[in-house]
Design a protein around this motif. Structure first.
Motif, PDB file in Angstrom:
ATOM      1  N   PRO A   1      -4.752  14.100 -15.030  1.00  0.00           N
ATOM      2  CA  PRO A   1      -5.610  12.964 -15.386  1.00  0.00           C
ATOM      3  C   PRO A   1      -6.297  12.376 -14.161  1.00  0.00           C
ATOM      4  CG  PRO A   1      -3.282  12.377 -15.564  1.00  0.00           C
ATOM      5  CD  PRO A   1      -3.334  13.826 -15.227  1.00  0.00           C
ATOM      6  N   GLU A   2      -7.305  11.560 -14.421  1.00  0.00           N
ATOM      7  CA  GLU A   2      -8.011  10.903 -13.322  1.00  0.00           C
ATOM      8  C   GLU A   2      -7.028  10.086 -12.498  1.00  0.00           C
ATOM      9  OE1 GLU A   2     -10.905   8.340 -15.117  1.00  0.00           O
ATOM     10  OE2 GLU A   2      -9.402   6.907 -15.772  1.00  0.00           O
ATOM     11  N   ALA A   3      -7.344   9.918 -11.214  1.00  0.00           N
ATOM     12  CA  ALA A   3      -6.495   9.138 -10.314  1.00  0.00           C
ATOM     13  C   ALA A   3      -7.321   7.989  -9.743  1.00  0.00           C
ATOM     14  CB  ALA A   3      -5.960  10.006  -9.185  1.00  0.00           C
ATOM     15  N   ILE A   4      -6.759   6.797  -9.794  1.00  0.00           N
ATOM     16  CA  ILE A   4      -7.409   5.594  -9.278  1.00  0.00           C
ATOM     17  C   ILE A   4      -6.425   4.888  -8.361  1.00  0.00           C
ATOM     18  CG2 ILE A   4      -8.394   3.354  -9.892  1.00  0.00           C
ATOM     19  CD1 ILE A   4      -9.153   4.592 -12.628  1.00  0.00           C
ATOM     20  N   ASN A   5      -6.897   4.486  -7.189  1.00  0.00           N
ATOM     21  CA  ASN A   5      -5.999   3.839  -6.238  1.00  0.00           C
ATOM     22  C   ASN A   5      -6.713   2.665  -5.573  1.00  0.00           C
ATOM     23  OD1 ASN A   5      -3.901   3.215  -4.558  1.00  0.00           O
ATOM     24  ND2 ASN A   5      -3.876   5.169  -3.489  1.00  0.00           N
ATOM     25  N   LEU A   6      -6.023   1.551  -5.479  1.00  0.00           N
ATOM     26  CA  LEU A   6      -6.521   0.368  -4.791  1.00  0.00           C
ATOM     27  C   LEU A   6      -5.576   0.095  -3.624  1.00  0.00           C
ATOM     28  CD1 LEU A   6      -8.583  -1.968  -4.839  1.00  0.00           C
ATOM     29  CD2 LEU A   6      -6.936  -3.244  -6.219  1.00  0.00           C
ATOM     30  N   GLY A   7      -6.133  -0.043  -2.431  1.00  0.00           N
ATOM     31  CA  GLY A   7      -5.296  -0.238  -1.252  1.00  0.00           C
ATOM     32  C   GLY A   7      -5.793  -1.353  -0.361  1.00  0.00           C
ATOM     33  N   PHE A   8      -4.953  -1.722   0.592  1.00  0.00           N
ATOM     34  CA  PHE A   8      -5.245  -2.794   1.542  1.00  0.00           C
ATOM     35  C   PHE A   8      -4.633  -2.418   2.882  1.00  0.00           C
ATOM     36  CE2 PHE A   8      -3.538  -6.470   3.811  1.00  0.00           C
ATOM     37  CZ  PHE A   8      -4.677  -7.260   3.955  1.00  0.00           C
ATOM     38  N   TYR A   9      -5.286  -2.816   3.973  1.00  0.00           N
ATOM     39  CA  TYR A   9      -4.678  -2.629   5.288  1.00  0.00           C
ATOM     40  C   TYR A   9      -5.023  -3.807   6.195  1.00  0.00           C
ATOM     41  CZ  TYR A   9      -9.233  -1.188   7.147  1.00  0.00           C
ATOM     42  OH  TYR A   9     -10.546  -1.155   7.522  1.00  0.00           O
ATOM     43  N   ALA A  10      -4.154  -4.022   7.169  1.00  0.00           N
ATOM     44  CA  ALA A  10      -4.375  -5.044   8.194  1.00  0.00           C
ATOM     45  C   ALA A  10      -3.829  -4.494   9.508  1.00  0.00           C
ATOM     46  CB  ALA A  10      -3.676  -6.344   7.827  1.00  0.00           C
ATOM     47  N   MET A  11      -4.592  -4.704  10.578  1.00  0.00           N
ATOM     48  CA  MET A  11      -4.211  -4.210  11.884  1.00  0.00           C
ATOM     49  C   MET A  11      -4.294  -5.359  12.886  1.00  0.00           C
ATOM     50  SD  MET A  11      -5.674  -0.864  13.912  1.00  0.00           S
ATOM     51  CE  MET A  11      -7.198  -1.055  13.062  1.00  0.00           C
ATOM     52  N   TYR A  12      -3.374  -5.351  13.850  1.00  0.00           N
ATOM     53  CA  TYR A  12      -3.345  -6.402  14.865  1.00  0.00           C
ATOM     54  C   TYR A  12      -2.973  -5.762  16.195  1.00  0.00           C
ATOM     55  CZ  TYR A  12      -1.838 -10.603  17.351  1.00  0.00           C
ATOM     56  OH  TYR A  12      -1.680 -11.615  18.274  1.00  0.00           O
ATOM     57  N   ARG A  13      -3.676  -6.157  17.263  1.00  0.00           N
ATOM     58  CA  ARG A  13      -3.385  -5.655  18.612  1.00  0.00           C
ATOM     59  C   ARG A  13      -2.996  -6.838  19.503  1.00  0.00           C
ATOM     60  NH1 ARG A  13      -7.144  -0.708  20.432  1.00  0.00           N
ATOM     61  NH2 ARG A  13      -5.207  -0.002  21.335  1.00  0.00           N
ATOM     62  N   PRO A  14      -1.699  -7.149  19.557  1.00  0.00           N
ATOM     63  CA  PRO A  14      -1.271  -8.286  20.377  1.00  0.00           C
ATOM     64  C   PRO A  14      -1.409  -8.006  21.879  1.00  0.00           C
ATOM     65  CG  PRO A  14       0.631  -7.159  19.477  1.00  0.00           C
ATOM     66  CD  PRO A  14      -0.579  -6.524  18.868  1.00  0.00           C
ATOM     67  N   LEU A  15      -1.351  -6.737  22.252  1.00  0.00           N
ATOM     68  CA  LEU A  15      -1.529  -6.307  23.640  1.00  0.00           C
ATOM     69  C   LEU A  15      -2.522  -5.146  23.658  1.00  0.00           C
ATOM     70  CD1 LEU A  15       2.245  -6.194  24.643  1.00  0.00           C
ATOM     71  CD2 LEU A  15       0.620  -8.017  25.179  1.00  0.00           C
TER      72      LEU A  15
END
Length: 189
Positions: A129-143
């Motif tokens: 069957p068809e595939a549907i995906n919802l995603g999220f990302y967050a990135m942080y560079r403290p150094l």
């Protein structure tokens, strides 16, 4: 008889400081193409089948737009993938694929992907069957040399299947992970 392909493509690239886009039309005519049959072998891998004549035709689009802080990515394709001898569709060849993303400085983003239904066997009896995906990302560079990243996949907890096989009259499906979170720490030396 070796696999051979005649590949005809016509494309256009647009490159500016704020946009990169590409559209590509294609027609590929195969002789002796190796295609996955979808059937399991005794060793539990998907064997290849030499298909005398087949073709693939379609259009691909890729674009990325950047404003001062926001980024927009769109990639997609439509294709028709036919085994000439039987007039059936290639196994594991979806007609539609799509990916879209909106991000803030590539540090935080939300994305969506879609893959249309596709056949799992040469006779076109079994489908994924068809595939549907919802995603999220967050990135942080403290150094400068340290990167922290959080990814959330399948935010809607949808039942997606990405692969499968057929054994006689029984179909087996590889079920994708439900809602999941993945963290990563990267150190640059």
């Amino acid at each position: 008889n070796k696999e051979q392909v005649l590949d005809f493509e016509l494309g256009y690239d647009l490159r500016k400081s704020w946009i990169q886009a590409n559209i590509n039309l294609f027609y590929m005519d195969f002789r002796n193409e190796l295609v996955t049959t979808g059937e399991l072998s005794p060793q539990n891998f998907l064997p290849l089948h030499k298909q005398k004549d087949s073709y693939r035709t379609g259009v691909e689009l890729s674009s990325e737009i950047k404003s001062r802080n926001l980024g927009f990515i769109v990639r997609g394709s439509w294709s028709k993938n036919i085994l000439k001898e039987t007039k059936k569709t290639h196994p594991f060849s979806p007609t539609w694929n799509f990916f879209g993303e909106v991000n803030y400085r590539s540090l935080v983003g939300i994305n969506f992907s879609y893959r249309s239904e596709m056949y799992m066997d040469l006779e076109n009896r079994y489908t994924l069957p068809e595939a549907i995906n919802l995603g999220f990302y967050a990135m942080y560079r403290p150094l400068k040399n340290l990167e922290l990243r959080l990814d959330i996949f399948n935010m809607t907890n949808r039942l997606n299947m990405s692969w499968g096989s057929v054994d006689g009259d029984v179909a087996y499906y590889l079920v994708d992970s439900p809602f999941n979170i993945f963290g990563r720490v990267r150190v640059y030396l």
